[in-house]
Enzyme design. Structure first.
Site, PDB file in Angstrom:
ATOM      1  N   HIS A  14      78.110  24.714  71.690  1.00 43.12           N
ATOM      2  CA  HIS A  14      77.518  24.773  70.341  1.00 43.12           C
ATOM      3  C   HIS A  14      76.710  26.060  70.225  1.00 43.12           C
ATOM      4  O   HIS A  14      75.545  26.118  70.584  1.00 43.12           O
ATOM      5  CB  HIS A  14      76.631  23.525  70.130  1.00 43.12           C
ATOM      6  CG  HIS A  14      76.053  23.408  68.747  1.00 43.12           C
ATOM      7  ND1 HIS A  14      75.711  22.189  68.187  1.00 43.12           N
ATOM      8  CD2 HIS A  14      75.736  24.340  67.808  1.00 43.12           C
ATOM      9  CE1 HIS A  14      75.209  22.396  66.982  1.00 43.12           C
ATOM     10  NE2 HIS A  14      75.205  23.687  66.728  1.00 43.12           N
ATOM     11  N   HIS A  16      76.525  29.521  67.517  1.00 41.96           N
ATOM     12  CA  HIS A  16      76.995  30.266  66.340  1.00 41.96           C
ATOM     13  C   HIS A  16      76.924  31.750  66.666  1.00 41.96           C
ATOM     14  O   HIS A  16      75.833  32.270  66.944  1.00 41.96           O
ATOM     15  CB  HIS A  16      76.109  29.966  65.135  1.00 41.96           C
ATOM     16  CG  HIS A  16      76.075  28.517  64.756  1.00 41.96           C
ATOM     17  ND1 HIS A  16      76.866  27.976  63.765  1.00 41.96           N
ATOM     18  CD2 HIS A  16      75.353  27.478  65.262  1.00 41.96           C
ATOM     19  CE1 HIS A  16      76.620  26.682  63.659  1.00 41.96           C
ATOM     20  NE2 HIS A  16      75.710  26.346  64.562  1.00 41.96           N
ATOM     21  N   HIS A 194      78.827  19.329  62.426  1.00 38.84           N
ATOM     22  CA  HIS A 194      77.385  19.097  62.527  1.00 38.84           C
ATOM     23  C   HIS A 194      77.095  17.799  61.769  1.00 38.84           C
ATOM     24  O   HIS A 194      77.519  17.643  60.617  1.00 38.84           O
ATOM     25  CB  HIS A 194      76.603  20.225  61.855  1.00 38.84           C
ATOM     26  CG  HIS A 194      76.512  21.491  62.649  1.00 38.84           C
ATOM     27  ND1 HIS A 194      77.606  22.125  63.159  1.00 38.84           N
ATOM     28  CD2 HIS A 194      75.430  22.234  63.023  1.00 38.84           C
ATOM     29  CE1 HIS A 194      77.206  23.218  63.805  1.00 38.84           C
ATOM     30  NE2 HIS A 194      75.889  23.301  63.744  1.00 38.84           N
ATOM     31  N   GLU A 197      71.695  16.064  62.331  1.00 40.68           N
ATOM     32  CA  GLU A 197      70.688  17.050  62.768  1.00 40.68           C
ATOM     33  C   GLU A 197      69.432  16.777  61.926  1.00 40.68           C
ATOM     34  O   GLU A 197      68.424  16.311  62.458  1.00 40.68           O
ATOM     35  CB  GLU A 197      71.202  18.478  62.540  1.00 40.68           C
ATOM     36  CG  GLU A 197      70.212  19.573  62.917  1.00 40.68           C
ATOM     37  CD  GLU A 197      70.681  20.983  62.527  1.00 40.68           C
ATOM     38  OE1 GLU A 197      71.612  21.114  61.707  1.00 40.68           O
ATOM     39  OE2 GLU A 197      70.088  21.967  63.040  1.00 40.68           O
ATOM     40  N   ASP A 275      72.732  26.916  70.178  1.00 34.57           N
ATOM     41  CA  ASP A 275      72.817  26.974  68.711  1.00 34.57           C
ATOM     42  C   ASP A 275      72.721  28.410  68.173  1.00 34.57           C
ATOM     43  O   ASP A 275      73.757  29.035  67.950  1.00 34.57           O
ATOM     44  CB  ASP A 275      71.729  26.070  68.088  1.00 34.57           C
ATOM     45  CG  ASP A 275      72.109  25.509  66.730  1.00 34.57           C
ATOM     46  OD1 ASP A 275      73.244  25.688  66.308  1.00 34.57           O
ATOM     47  OD2 ASP A 275      71.235  24.879  66.091  1.00 34.57           O
ATOM     48  N   ASP A 276      71.518  28.903  67.933  1.00 34.18           N
ATOM     49  CA  ASP A 276      71.328  30.254  67.370  1.00 34.18           C
ATOM     50  C   ASP A 276      70.253  30.957  68.194  1.00 34.18           C
ATOM     51  O   ASP A 276      69.117  31.162  67.728  1.00 34.18           O
ATOM     52  CB  ASP A 276      70.859  30.141  65.911  1.00 34.18           C
ATOM     53  CG  ASP A 276      71.865  29.382  65.059  1.00 34.18           C
ATOM     54  OD1 ASP A 276      72.913  29.964  64.736  1.00 34.18           O
ATOM     55  OD2 ASP A 276      71.599  28.208  64.760  1.00 34.18           O
TER      56      ASP A 276
HETATM   57  N1  ADE Z   1      74.375  27.280  61.018  1.00 29.17           N
HETATM   58  C1  ADE Z   1      73.840  27.947  62.049  1.00 29.17           C
HETATM   59  N2  ADE Z   1      73.015  27.148  62.730  1.00 29.17           N
HETATM   60  C2  ADE Z   1      73.040  25.932  62.125  1.00 29.17           C
HETATM   61  C3  ADE Z   1      72.409  24.690  62.365  1.00 29.17           C
HETATM   62  N3  ADE Z   1      71.554  24.501  63.362  1.00 29.17           N
HETATM   63  N4  ADE Z   1      72.664  23.669  61.513  1.00 29.17           N
HETATM   64  C4  ADE Z   1      73.501  23.835  60.480  1.00 29.17           C
HETATM   65  N5  ADE Z   1      74.124  24.988  60.216  1.00 29.17           N
HETATM   66  C5  ADE Z   1      73.897  26.022  61.037  1.00 29.17           C
HETATM   67 ZN    ZN Z   2      74.669  24.569  64.967  1.00 28.99          ZN
END
Ligand code: ADE
Ligand code: ZN
Length: 339
Positions: A14, A16, A194, A197, A275-276
């Site tokens: 996971h 991005h 997703h 969350e 994630d990011d």
């Molecule tokens: N796009 C990038 N990160 C995300 C996240 N944590 N939740 C939803 N969309 C995303």
């Molecule tokens: Zn994500």
């Protein structure tokens, strides 16, 4: 524990790619492409990385991604992440990209996909990191836009292994994308989404029942529904959990309040992911370490979490076995008695 986690062979499920855009690269690309940023310096940009919820983060994330304009930009972004994987002992990674961010800004789908794919191929041959590419639909856009995007992905069917669903969750339930997911499955794509969350446990049911996903991204709200947890355990549907992201976006107030270890103990197939990472202050090793320290996990538990990710990946059974052997070899060395 830090050294153990650092050397542990790991799989990421996971991530991005646009979320790996480090401020330094963002500024370099803005200059290269004559894009004006709303921040005057790297420091002022970093200072803005305080988010009270998912939407606050997405607003910055979409703005940042606009510096990506050319095939080489997408190559550089992806290759920089793969170099980071090498440092972190990530041996396989399944990465998301959001083509609609770029196509709505006038960058062609082919520019985006070809830059990423070229870097993933080079990452495999130069760095020995295997990968899969997952194309996400933005759930706040209409399903018809997702269908258009899916049509463009068909030319890249050899490289794009799955479709996913991301962006603003609340008010955009999985059922909105039932048709495009059916089309994607019929075309042979794997599916993830997703769900749970920020959105409710019902959205996790929606992803399972309407979208028939192979994995749930995040899914941490499942604990609100004991029947759902029992179902996830019974069917061994993996969750790709992102601990530091959840704290940054205030899904949990503190890492010590995160429910990943509770889910792990209940038998849910949880995995740890970043994630990011450029926005949330930690790549994969930092996520493993934060969880291990907050919950005083044993090295065996940490290794089981890595094994969950191998199991939950879209690799063939043969390739999973090779990675499991690599993991077993590492554990053999780590636990060998010193005589
Ligand atoms: N796009 C990038 N990160 C995300 C996240 N944590 N939740 C939803 N969309 C995303
Ligand atoms: Zn994500």
């Amino acid at each position: 524990m830090k050294g153990f986690i650092s050397g542990l062979p790991k799989v990421e499920l996971h991530l991005h790619l646009e979320g790996t855009l480090e401020p330094e690269l963002m500024f370099a690309l803005a200059q290269r492409n004559n894009v004006t940023l709303s921040y005057s310096s790297i420091e002022s940009l970093k200072a803005a990385y305080q988010f009270h919820d998912l939407q606050a983060f997405l607003n910055l994330y979409y703005q940042g991604a606009l510096v990506l304009r050319t095939e080489q930009d997408f190559y550089d972004l992806t290759y920089a992440y793969l170099e980071r994987c090498k440092q972190e002992h990530i041996v396989h990674t399944e990465v998301f990209f959001d083509p609609q961010i770029h196509t709505r800004a006038g960058v062609s789908f082919d520019t985006v996909a070809s830059g990423i794919i070229r870097a993933l191929r080079d990452g495999e041959s130069n760095l020995g990191i295997s990968s899969g590419l997952i194309m996400c639909f933005l759930r706040d856009l209409p399903e018809d836009d997702a269908i258009e995007t899916l049509k463009q992905a068909i030319a890249y069917k050899d490289d794009i292994i799955a479709v996913g669903l991301d962006s603003s969750e609340q008010g955009n339930p999985p059922e909105k994308f039932e048709r495009v997911y059916a089309m994607a499955r019929n075309t042979g794509f794997k599916t993830v989404a997703h769900a749970g969350e920020e959105g409710p446990a019902d959205y996790i049911w929606g992803a399972i029942e309407a979208l028939k996903v192979d994995r749930i991204d995040h899914g941490v709200r499942c604990l609100d529904d004991p029947k759902l947890v029992a179902y996830l355990v019974e069917k061994q549907i993996p969750l790709t959990v992102c601990p530091l992201s959840n704290v940054k976006l205030r899904v949990f107030n503190d890492i010590s309040e995160h429910n990943i270890v509770e889910l792990f103990k209940q038998g849910v197939q949880v995995t740890i992911n970043s994630d990011d990472p450029a926005y949330f202050g930690g790549y994969l090793n930092d996520n493993y370490l934060a969880v291990a320290q907050a919950f005083d996990l044993s090295k065996q538990d940490v290794a089981l979490l890595s094994d969950n990710a191998i199991e939950a990946s879209f690799l063939s059974e043969e390739k999973k076995q090779l990675l499991q052997q690599k993991l077993a070899h590492y554990l053999d060395i780590q636990f060998r008695p010193i005589i």
